[in-house]
Design a protein around this motif. Structure first.
Motif, PDB file in Angstrom:
ATOM      1  N   MET A   1      51.647  19.272  34.079  1.00 41.61           N
ATOM      2  CA  MET A   1      53.147  19.006  33.532  1.00 41.61           C
ATOM      3  C   MET A   1      53.702  18.000  34.432  1.00 41.61           C
ATOM      4  SD  MET A   1      53.929  20.153  29.871  1.00 41.61           S
ATOM      5  CE  MET A   1      53.047  20.790  29.096  1.00 41.61           C
ATOM      6  N   ARG A   2      54.362  16.687  33.881  1.00 43.17           N
ATOM      7  CA  ARG A   2      55.031  15.735  35.048  1.00 43.17           C
ATOM      8  C   ARG A   2      56.102  14.856  34.839  1.00 43.17           C
ATOM      9  NH1 ARG A   2      52.600  11.490  37.034  1.00 43.17           N
ATOM     10  NH2 ARG A   2      50.147  11.648  37.317  1.00 43.17           N
ATOM     11  N   ARG A   3      56.612  13.898  35.292  1.00 47.22           N
ATOM     12  CA  ARG A   3      57.255  12.514  34.956  1.00 47.22           C
ATOM     13  C   ARG A   3      56.158  11.888  35.182  1.00 47.22           C
ATOM     14  NH1 ARG A   3      60.413  14.763  30.964  1.00 47.22           N
ATOM     15  NH2 ARG A   3      62.045  15.635  31.623  1.00 47.22           N
ATOM     16  N   PRO A   4      55.915  10.618  33.814  1.00 49.67           N
ATOM     17  CA  PRO A   4      55.063   9.623  33.989  1.00 49.67           C
ATOM     18  C   PRO A   4      55.577   8.616  35.744  1.00 49.67           C
ATOM     19  CG  PRO A   4      56.120   9.516  32.784  1.00 49.67           C
ATOM     20  CD  PRO A   4      56.540  10.789  32.911  1.00 49.67           C
ATOM     21  N   VAL A   5      54.836   7.879  36.616  1.00 51.78           N
ATOM     22  CA  VAL A   5      55.343   6.304  37.257  1.00 51.78           C
ATOM     23  C   VAL A   5      54.571   6.035  36.753  1.00 51.78           C
ATOM     24  CG1 VAL A   5      55.878   8.397  39.350  1.00 51.78           C
ATOM     25  CG2 VAL A   5      53.104   7.814  38.742  1.00 51.78           C
ATOM     26  N   GLU A   6      54.781   4.573  37.255  1.00 52.71           N
ATOM     27  CA  GLU A   6      54.233   3.282  36.739  1.00 52.71           C
ATOM     28  C   GLU A   6      52.964   3.360  36.819  1.00 52.71           C
ATOM     29  OE1 GLU A   6      56.883   0.135  38.587  1.00 52.71           O
ATOM     30  OE2 GLU A   6      55.391  -1.251  38.141  1.00 52.71           O
ATOM     31  N   GLU A   7      52.490   3.895  38.064  1.00 52.39           N
ATOM     32  CA  GLU A   7      50.935   4.087  37.897  1.00 52.39           C
ATOM     33  C   GLU A   7      50.341   4.360  37.086  1.00 52.39           C
ATOM     34  OE1 GLU A   7      53.301   5.149  40.390  1.00 52.39           O
ATOM     35  OE2 GLU A   7      52.710   2.672  41.162  1.00 52.39           O
ATOM     36  N   ASP A   8      51.018   5.331  36.282  1.00 52.50           N
ATOM     37  CA  ASP A   8      50.195   6.499  35.138  1.00 52.50           C
ATOM     38  C   ASP A   8      49.542   5.270  33.855  1.00 52.50           C
ATOM     39  OD1 ASP A   8      49.361   8.635  36.095  1.00 52.50           O
ATOM     40  OD2 ASP A   8      52.395   9.281  35.485  1.00 52.50           O
ATOM     41  N   HIS A   9      51.143   4.171  34.006  1.00 46.96           N
ATOM     42  CA  HIS A   9      50.273   3.052  32.955  1.00 46.96           C
ATOM     43  C   HIS A   9      48.756   2.750  32.304  1.00 46.96           C
ATOM     44  CE1 HIS A   9      50.358  -0.442  30.005  1.00 46.96           C
ATOM     45  NE2 HIS A   9      51.177  -0.306  29.903  1.00 46.96           N
ATOM     46  N   VAL A  51      50.822  14.952  30.953  1.00 50.28           N
ATOM     47  CA  VAL A  51      49.468  16.350  31.508  1.00 50.28           C
ATOM     48  C   VAL A  51      48.131  15.988  32.198  1.00 50.28           C
ATOM     49  CG1 VAL A  51      48.898  17.933  30.487  1.00 50.28           C
ATOM     50  CG2 VAL A  51      51.296  17.353  29.099  1.00 50.28           C
ATOM     51  N   GLU A  52      47.675  16.602  33.557  1.00 52.16           N
ATOM     52  CA  GLU A  52      46.998  16.350  33.681  1.00 52.16           C
ATOM     53  C   GLU A  52      45.925  17.856  33.866  1.00 52.16           C
ATOM     54  OE1 GLU A  52      47.833  14.671  37.542  1.00 52.16           O
ATOM     55  OE2 GLU A  52      47.305  12.535  36.780  1.00 52.16           O
ATOM     56  N   ASP A  53      44.677  18.116  34.107  1.00 55.49           N
ATOM     57  CA  ASP A  53      44.059  19.100  33.853  1.00 55.49           C
ATOM     58  C   ASP A  53      43.746  19.628  35.162  1.00 55.49           C
ATOM     59  OD1 ASP A  53      42.446  17.538  35.122  1.00 55.49           O
ATOM     60  OD2 ASP A  53      40.140  17.550  33.590  1.00 55.49           O
ATOM     61  N   ALA A  54      43.842  20.773  36.349  1.00 57.49           N
ATOM     62  CA  ALA A  54      42.888  21.127  37.779  1.00 57.49           C
ATOM     63  C   ALA A  54      42.372  19.758  38.488  1.00 57.49           C
ATOM     64  CB  ALA A  54      43.181  22.201  37.638  1.00 57.49           C
ATOM     65  N   GLY A  55      41.638  19.088  37.632  1.00 56.03           N
ATOM     66  CA  GLY A  55      40.963  18.245  38.478  1.00 56.03           C
ATOM     67  C   GLY A  55      41.836  16.684  38.400  1.00 56.03           C
ATOM     68  N   GLY A  56      43.326  16.717  37.983  1.00 53.48           N
ATOM     69  CA  GLY A  56      44.004  15.210  38.198  1.00 53.48           C
ATOM     70  C   GLY A  56      43.381  14.443  36.629  1.00 53.48           C
ATOM     71  N   GLN A  83      40.982  14.884  23.224  1.00 50.87           N
ATOM     72  CA  GLN A  83      40.080  15.110  21.844  1.00 50.87           C
ATOM     73  C   GLN A  83      39.613  16.572  22.932  1.00 50.87           C
ATOM     74  OE1 GLN A  83      38.857  13.248  18.326  1.00 50.87           O
ATOM     75  NE2 GLN A  83      39.615  11.525  18.819  1.00 50.87           N
ATOM     76  N   ALA A  84      39.252  16.218  23.597  1.00 44.16           N
ATOM     77  CA  ALA A  84      38.718  17.677  24.378  1.00 44.16           C
ATOM     78  C   ALA A  84      39.532  19.175  24.514  1.00 44.16           C
ATOM     79  CB  ALA A  84      37.986  17.046  25.404  1.00 44.16           C
ATOM     80  N   VAL A  85      40.833  18.103  24.414  1.00 43.55           N
ATOM     81  CA  VAL A  85      41.623  19.585  24.009  1.00 43.55           C
ATOM     82  C   VAL A  85      42.652  20.171  23.708  1.00 43.55           C
ATOM     83  CG1 VAL A  85      41.776  19.948  26.991  1.00 43.55           C
ATOM     84  CG2 VAL A  85      42.923  18.682  25.498  1.00 43.55           C
ATOM     85  N   ARG A  86      42.303  19.289  21.897  1.00 42.46           N
ATOM     86  CA  ARG A  86      42.719  19.412  20.817  1.00 42.46           C
ATOM     87  C   ARG A  86      42.921  21.069  20.264  1.00 42.46           C
ATOM     88  NH1 ARG A  86      42.839  14.445  18.129  1.00 42.46           N
ATOM     89  NH2 ARG A  86      43.663  12.797  19.883  1.00 42.46           N
ATOM     90  N   ARG A  87      43.773  21.250  19.843  1.00 41.19           N
ATOM     91  CA  ARG A  87      43.948  22.794  18.882  1.00 41.19           C
ATOM     92  C   ARG A  87      44.629  23.495  19.934  1.00 41.19           C
ATOM     93  NH1 ARG A  87      44.523  23.516  12.683  1.00 41.19           N
ATOM     94  NH2 ARG A  87      43.615  21.530  12.639  1.00 41.19           N
ATOM     95  N   ALA A  88      44.817  23.724  21.122  1.00 40.11           N
ATOM     96  CA  ALA A  88      45.465  24.186  22.239  1.00 40.11           C
ATOM     97  C   ALA A  88      46.783  24.705  22.360  1.00 40.11           C
ATOM     98  CB  ALA A  88      44.628  23.868  23.413  1.00 40.11           C
ATOM     99  N   GLY A  89      47.532  23.620  21.305  1.00 45.82           N
ATOM    100  CA  GLY A  89      48.977  23.401  21.791  1.00 45.82           C
ATOM    101  C   GLY A  89      49.543  22.691  22.175  1.00 45.82           C
ATOM    102  N   LEU A  90      49.132  21.996  23.465  1.00 43.93           N
ATOM    103  CA  LEU A  90      49.912  20.929  23.918  1.00 43.93           C
ATOM    104  C   LEU A  90      50.656  20.066  23.377  1.00 43.93           C
ATOM    105  CD1 LEU A  90      47.043  19.327  26.661  1.00 43.93           C
ATOM    106  CD2 LEU A  90      49.396  20.494  27.129  1.00 43.93           C
TER     107      LEU A  90
END
Lengths: 182, 182
Positions: A1-9, A51-56, A83-90
Motif C-alpha cells: 500500500m503506497r501513495r501513487p506516482v504519475e507512472e501509475d496512471h 495497492v500491489e500484491d507481492a508480485g507488484g 474482482q479476483a480479490v474482492r470480499r477480502a476487505g481491501l
C-alpha cells in the motif's frame, strides 16, 4: 500500500474495464477513462493510495482529496478493487484509511458518487458505511441525482460522516454528541 | 466576475460545444463534458471564476486549483470564453487573476493542458505567457505528450512561472532573480 506516482496512471486506466466488469459497454469504458485524467494522480497523490500484491501487480486503488472549497468535505473520486480479490476487505480498508486521513485534516463527511444500475458498487458503499443521499429520480429502487454530471449522466450520491475526535467532543466541538464528552 | 456555485455546472456544460467550435466532433463533445464533472465546481469553487455579462449570460469561466500533492503547482483544468467576446482580454484576465491567487498561496508555476490540433487554444496560451513543455511526439509542429490522459488522449502540456514576491526576492527566496532585490 503506497501513495501513487504519475507512472501509475496508465496502469490504473488499464484495469478499469476488467475491474468494472465492462459496466456500461463501450460508452461506460470511455466514460471511466475520461473521468480519470492524469491530473488526479499528479495532484491528489497525497490523499490517494495504490495497492500491489507481492508480485507488484496492481490490485486496488483509491483516488480522493480534501475539498478546498468545502473544508468539511472529503471526496472519493474513484475506488477500484480487482474482482479476483474482492470480499477480502481491501476496499473497506482503503475507505477506512481515507476516512482517518479526512478526520485528521478536519473533514466532517466523506462523499462519493457511483452510476445508477451499478448494483455491486451501491451494495459495497452501503456495506462500508455510506448512506445514499435523497435524489430527484429513482433507478432500480435507488434514489438518483438526474443529470448530476451532465445531460444523461445520472449519479447515486453517497455520504458518510467522519467521526469526531473524541478528545474534542467534551469541549463542545461541532459534531460532539454530548456537551460532556463521550 | 464571481466564484461559481454548483448551479453553474449545467450552464458551463451547455456552452462547451459552441465555445470550442465543435472541436473534435461528437467524440470531442463527449470528452469535454466528461472532463468536467460536477465535482470541479463543488470542490474547487474557491479558485475558480465565472464571468457573466450585464444580462446574466455566462461569457467566460476558469476552473483551477492549487495542487495539494505538489504545493509549488497550481493547475488550470478548464478555461472557456464565448467566441462572441474573444480578443477582449477576458481569458488573459482570468489567467492573470488565477496566477495572482496562486502566487499568494505560494505556488511557483501554473500548469494546464490542451488537445493537440486545437490551434486557437495553443496560440492563446502562448500569447498570455505559457510555454509548451517538451513532449515525446510532434503534432502540427507542436510538442505533445502522447497518451497523457489515456490511450489516444494526447495532450499539449503548458507551464508558466509564478512571479516571486518582490518583497521576498531580496531575502534570497527561491526564484529570486537577484540577491539584492529587484
Amino acid at each position: 500500500m503506497r501513495r501513487p506516482v504519475e507512472e501509475d496512471h496508465p496502469r490504473v486506466l488499464a484495469v478499469l474495464d476488467e475491474w468494472w466488469g465492462g459496466f456500461g459497454g463501450a460508452a461506460g469504458s470511455r466514460e471511466r477513462a475520461l473521468l480519470l485524467p492524469r491530473l488526479f494522480l499528479e495532484h491528489f497523490a497525497d490523499t490517494s493510495t495504490v495497492v500491489e500484491d507481492a508480485g507488484g501487480r496492481l490490485v486496488a486503488f483509491l483516488v480522493g482529496f480534501l475539498s478546498p472549497a468545502r473544508p468539511a468535505t472529503a471526496y472519493v473520486h474513484f475506488l477500484g478493487v480487482d474482482q479476483a480479490v474482492r470480499r477480502a476487505g481491501l476496499g473497506r480498508e482503503l475507505h477506512a484509511r481515507f476516512l482517518s486521513a479526512a478526520a485528521q485534516r478536519g473533514a466532517r463527511e466523506v462523499r462519493c458518487v457511483t452510476s445508477p444500475g451499478n448494483a455491486a458498487s451501491i451494495a459495497f458503499h452501503t456495506r462500508v458505511g455510506f448512506r445514499v443521499e435523497p435524489g430527484d429520480l429513482v433507478v432500480d429502487g435507488v434514489p438518483v441525482h438526474a443529470d448530476h454530471d451532465g445531460p444523461g449522466l445520472h449519479r447515486v450520491v453517497f455520504s458518510r460522516p467522519v467521526p469526531g475526535d473524541p478528545a474534542l467532543r467534551g469541549a463542545g466541538a461541532p459534531g460532539g454528541r454530548s456537551p460532556s464528552g463521550p
